[in-house]
Design an enzyme around this catalytic site. Structure first.
Site, mmCIF file in Angstrom:
data_model
loop_
_atom_site.group_PDB
_atom_site.id
_atom_site.type_symbol
_atom_site.label_atom_id
_atom_site.label_comp_id
_atom_site.label_asym_id
_atom_site.label_seq_id
_atom_site.Cartn_x
_atom_site.Cartn_y
_atom_site.Cartn_z
ATOM 1 N N GLY A 46 4.064 5.017 5.907
ATOM 2 C CA GLY A 46 2.872 4.510 5.199
ATOM 3 C C GLY A 46 2.062 5.966 4.684
ATOM 4 O O GLY A 46 0.939 5.609 4.066
ATOM 5 N N GLU B 224 8.967 6.367 9.485
ATOM 6 C CA GLU B 224 9.840 5.256 8.567
ATOM 7 C C GLU B 224 9.077 5.220 7.216
ATOM 8 O O GLU B 224 8.516 4.358 6.582
ATOM 9 C CB GLU B 224 9.431 3.914 8.929
ATOM 10 C CG GLU B 224 10.090 3.688 10.340
ATOM 11 C CD GLU B 224 9.692 2.160 10.767
ATOM 12 O OE1 GLU B 224 8.824 1.523 10.132
ATOM 13 O OE2 GLU B 224 10.405 1.704 11.581
ATOM 14 N N PRO B 225 8.736 6.580 6.621
ATOM 15 C CA PRO B 225 8.114 6.884 5.125
ATOM 16 C C PRO B 225 9.109 6.349 4.123
ATOM 17 O O PRO B 225 10.500 6.426 4.251
ATOM 18 C CB PRO B 225 8.229 8.196 5.182
ATOM 19 C CG PRO B 225 9.173 8.973 5.938
ATOM 20 C CD PRO B 225 9.587 7.958 7.175
ATOM 21 N N GLY B 226 8.438 5.410 3.159
ATOM 22 C CA GLY B 226 9.508 5.269 2.118
ATOM 23 C C GLY B 226 8.888 6.131 0.835
ATOM 24 O O GLY B 226 9.254 6.882 0.238
ATOM 25 N N ARG B 227 7.460 5.495 0.414
ATOM 26 C CA ARG B 227 6.760 5.848 -0.862
ATOM 27 C C ARG B 227 7.005 7.512 -0.786
ATOM 28 O O ARG B 227 7.015 7.948 -1.797
ATOM 29 C CB ARG B 227 5.420 5.514 -0.876
ATOM 30 C CG ARG B 227 4.579 5.730 -1.977
ATOM 31 C CD ARG B 227 3.332 5.410 -1.716
ATOM 32 N NE ARG B 227 2.896 4.162 -0.990
ATOM 33 C CZ ARG B 227 2.930 3.216 -1.735
ATOM 34 N NH1 ARG B 227 3.130 2.850 -3.077
ATOM 35 N NH2 ARG B 227 2.748 1.802 -1.183
ATOM 36 N N ARG C 23 3.678 -3.047 -9.690
ATOM 37 C CA ARG C 23 2.595 -2.552 -8.812
ATOM 38 C C ARG C 23 1.318 -2.782 -9.405
ATOM 39 O O ARG C 23 0.456 -3.190 -8.720
ATOM 40 C CB ARG C 23 2.835 -1.150 -8.628
ATOM 41 C CG ARG C 23 4.049 -0.692 -7.508
ATOM 42 C CD ARG C 23 4.028 0.524 -6.954
ATOM 43 N NE ARG C 23 3.141 1.025 -5.974
ATOM 44 C CZ ARG C 23 1.944 1.458 -6.050
ATOM 45 N NH1 ARG C 23 1.734 1.952 -7.421
ATOM 46 N NH2 ARG C 23 1.218 1.433 -5.090
ATOM 47 N N CYS D 262 4.855 -12.209 -20.794
ATOM 48 C CA CYS D 262 3.931 -13.149 -21.249
ATOM 49 C C CYS D 262 3.085 -13.480 -20.017
ATOM 50 O O CYS D 262 3.195 -14.595 -19.409
ATOM 51 C CB CYS D 262 4.524 -14.348 -21.963
ATOM 52 S SG CYS D 262 5.068 -14.069 -23.451
ATOM 53 N N TYR E 160 9.065 1.862 -5.293
ATOM 54 C CA TYR E 160 8.535 0.383 -5.458
ATOM 55 C C TYR E 160 8.526 0.227 -6.731
ATOM 56 O O TYR E 160 7.410 -0.490 -7.279
ATOM 57 C CB TYR E 160 7.045 0.026 -4.875
ATOM 58 C CG TYR E 160 7.080 0.236 -2.957
ATOM 59 C CD1 TYR E 160 8.077 -0.423 -2.306
ATOM 60 C CD2 TYR E 160 6.502 1.198 -2.699
ATOM 61 C CE1 TYR E 160 8.006 -0.334 -1.115
ATOM 62 C CE2 TYR E 160 6.648 1.822 -1.452
ATOM 63 C CZ TYR E 160 7.309 0.991 -0.542
ATOM 64 O OH TYR E 160 7.599 1.070 0.854
HETATM 65 C C1 LIG Z 1 7.451 -0.724 4.083
HETATM 66 C C2 LIG Z 1 7.586 -0.303 5.218
HETATM 67 C C3 LIG Z 1 7.734 1.329 5.540
HETATM 68 C C4 LIG Z 1 7.462 2.139 4.310
HETATM 69 O O1 LIG Z 1 6.213 2.024 3.811
HETATM 70 P P1 LIG Z 1 5.764 3.248 2.862
HETATM 71 O O2 LIG Z 1 4.490 2.993 2.686
HETATM 72 O O3 LIG Z 1 6.767 3.376 1.698
HETATM 73 O O4 LIG Z 1 6.019 4.636 3.523
HETATM 74 C C5 LIG Z 1 7.809 1.516 6.854
HETATM 75 N N1 LIG Z 1 8.290 0.629 7.921
HETATM 76 C C6 LIG Z 1 8.137 -0.606 7.655
HETATM 77 C C7 LIG Z 1 8.710 -1.431 8.700
HETATM 78 C C8 LIG Z 1 8.141 -1.051 6.334
HETATM 79 O O5 LIG Z 1 8.048 -2.539 6.332
#
Ligand SMILES: *Cc1c(COP(=O)(O)O)cnc(C)c1O
Length: 430
Positions: free
Chosen positions: A245, A283-286, A326, A361, A388
Site C-alpha cells: 500500500g 507486500e508492496p506492488g505500486r 484507473r 465507447c 495497475y
Molecule cells: C494489492 C495488494 C497488495 C499491494 O498493494 P499496493 O498498493 O500495490 O502496494 C499487497 N497485498 C495484498 C494482499 C494485495 O491484495
C-alpha cells in the site's frame, strides 16, 4: 550507469532510462499505445526496500501491480519474493524464478485447484481470509496427505485508510481478512486440522496509496495485539506480514513518504512490541513500478465544439480505458505530458487545458483535463502508468492489449508485442 527515471533532456525530449522515448518505440518496432518501462529504476526501488529490511525480513512484490515477466525477474533478482492472489500469478512467479519459500498467497476466494498448487509447491504460506477457508485448506492438505502445511491468517485490522473506497481493504465492511473477533475460531480450525496445518504468520493489508506511514503503523499495532493473543494460545509464529500500500505521487501537489520509511516504521513497531525475533514481510506492488512506466499514446485528432455557446476542447488519443482503466475505475489522475516539447515552442503556440479522451465507447474513457500546447503535440506520455496499467488491461471494444517495451542501460532489452488485430478478430469469431 544509466540516468534512471523520466527526465526531460536539454533538447526538450522526454527520456526514460536515459533514452528518448520516441527512439525507444522505434528501436522496439512497436506503435502506440505502448507501455515503456525502466527496468533499472525498478531494480533500484527493489534494492532500496531489500536494504531497508536487511536480513530481518522479505519484500514480497505484489505481482498484480504488473505481472510482466521482465519486471518480475528484475525484482526477484534483487532478492524479493512475490505476493500472489491467484493460481495464475503463482505460476508466473515460479516461472520467473521466485523461490517457493519467498511466495505468499492471499485472496478471499481461492479455488481448490489453486490451493492444491500452493500446497504442493510448498510456498512460504497461504494467507487464509476466512474461517471457512482455513477448513478448506485443511481438507485439501489432508487430501494431499500433507503435514504441517504453512498457513497464515490475514486479519482485518478495522482501520480506515484515507484512500479511495475501491482500494481500501482494511475496514469492517470489506470482504478482506478475518475479523479480529473471529481469529479464535480460525485458531480452533487450525488446531482441529490435527497437524495438517501449521500457523506461521499473521498478516494485514489496509489498502493502497498510503501517503504517510501512520495508517500502516496503526494497522500493524492492531496486528501486534492479535499476534500476542495468538502466541498466548501456544502458537509459534515465523513472521508478521504488514502488507503493501505504499503510495506514490500522481500529481504535482502530492507527496508520499519513500517506501523504505514504511519498512523502518514497521520494523520499529515490531521491535518495540517485543517481537524482534519475528521476521517482517512487506507486500508492496505500486511503489516498485508505478513511477517507472509510461503509456505512450498518439493524438488521433483534436475535437472542438461550441454547444450552447460553451467552447470545449478534447484531445482524442489512441489509448483508452481498456489500456489504462484507473481513471475510469477510481477517478485516478495521471499526468499527461508531451513526449517532444521543443525547447523553443513554435511561434503562436500556447498552453491550454485539453480534455484527453480515448476511443472506447464509454463516457468514463476520459483521462481528465491537462495543460498541453495548442496546436497539440502528436505523441503524449501518460505518466506513472507502471502499476495497475497493463495488468488491468482488457480487449474491450475488440482492441488489442497494448505493446510493452522494457528498457535497461538506455536500450530496449525486451518487447511484448500487441496482438495483431487479425489474431484478435480470429479469436472472437472462431
Ligand atoms: C494489492 C495488494 C497488495 C499491494 O498493494 P499496493 O498498493 O500495490 O502496494 C499487497 N497485498 C495484498 C494482499 C494485495 O491484495
Amino acid at each position: 550507469m544509466s540516468s534512471g527515471g523520466l527526465i526531460r533532456g536539454d533538447d526538450g525530449t522526454l527520456r526514460l532510462c536515459g533514452a528518448p522515448l520516441e527512439a525507444l518505440l522505434q528501436a522496439a518496432g512497436v506503435d502506440t499505445p505502448a507501455y515503456v518501462y525502466d527496468l533499472d529504476a525498478i531494480a533500484a526501488s527493489a534494492r532500496a526496500l531489500v536494504a531497508a529490511l536487511g536480513d530481518r525480513g522479505v519484500c514480497c512484490y505484489a505481482i498484480k501491480a504488473n505481472d510482466a515477466a521482465p519486471i518480475a525477474r528484475v525484482i526477484i533478482r534483487e532478492g524479493c519474493g512475490i505476493d500472489v492472489v491467484s493460481g495464475g500469478e503463482l505460476r508466473v512467479a515460479l516461472a520467473c524464478g521466485a523461490k517457493p519459500d519467498q511466495i505468499v498467497y492471499s485472496g478471499v476466494a481461492k479455488r481448490d485447484d489453486e490451493i492444491d498448487l500452493a500446497l504442493s509447491t510448498g510456498i512460504r504460506a497461504i494467507h487464509a481470509e476466512s474461517v471457512e477457508e482455513v477448513d478448506r485448506i485443511a481438507a485439501r492438505a489432508r487430501a494431499l496427505r500433507l503435514r504441517d502445511a504453512s498457513i497464515g491468517l490475514r486479519v482485518n485490522p478495522s482501520v480506515e485508510a484515507d484512500t479511495h473506497a475501491h482500494i481500501a481493504t482494511g475496514h469492517d465492511e470489506a470482504k478482506f481478512g478475518i475479523a479480529r473477533d473471529d481469529v479464535p475460531r480460525a485458531l480452533d480450525a487450525i488446531r482441529a486440522s490435527s497437524g495438517a496445518l501449521r500457523l506461521v504468520s499473521m498478516s494485514s493489508h489496509v489498502g493502497s496509496m498510503l501517503m504517510t506511514t501512520d495508517p500502516y503503523v496503526e494497522a500493524l499495532r492492531v496486528l501486534v495485539e492479535v499476534v500476542r493473543e495468538v502466541q498466548a494460545r501456544g502458537f509459534t509464529l515465523r513472521y508478521v506480514d504488514a502488507g503493501g500500500g505504499f503510495g506514490v505521487p500522481y500529481r504535482d501537489d502530492q507527496q508520499a513518504v519513500p517506501g523504505p520509511a514504511f519498512v523502518t516504521a514497521a520494523r520499529r513497531t515490531l521491535d518495540e512490541a517485543g517481537l524482534a525475533d519475528l521476521a517482517l514481510l512487506i507486500e508492496p506492488g505500486r511503489w516498485l513500478v508505478a513511477a517507472h512506466g509510461v503509456l505512450l499514446t498518439r493524438v488521433i485528432q483534436p475535437k472542438r465544439s461550441n454547444a450552447g455557446g460553451v467552447a470545449r476542447r478534447w484531445l482524442l488519443v489512441d489509448a483508452g480505458m481498456n489500456d489504462l482503466i484507473r481513471p475510469a475505475l477510481y477517478q485516478a489522475h495521471h499526468r499527461i505530458v508531451p513526449v517532444d516539447a521543443p525547447a523553443s515552442a513554435p511561434a503562436g503556440s500556447v498552453v491550454v487545458p485539453w480534455r484527453v479522451a480515448g476511443p472506447v465507447c464509454e463516457s468514463s474513457d476520459d483521462f481528465g483535463e491537462h495543460p498541453l500546447p495548442d496546436p497539440p503535440p502528436s505523441l503524449l506520455a501518460i505518466r506513472e502508468a507502471g502499476a495497475y496499467g497493463r495488468s488491468m488491461a482488457s480487449t474491450y471494444n475488440t482492441r488489442p492489449i497494448a505493446a510493452e517495451v522494457f528498457v535497461s542501460g538506455g536500450a530496449v532489452v525486451s518487447v511484448r508485442r500487441a496482438r495483431a488485430i487479425d489474431a484478435l478478430v480470429a479469436d472472437e469469431t472462431t
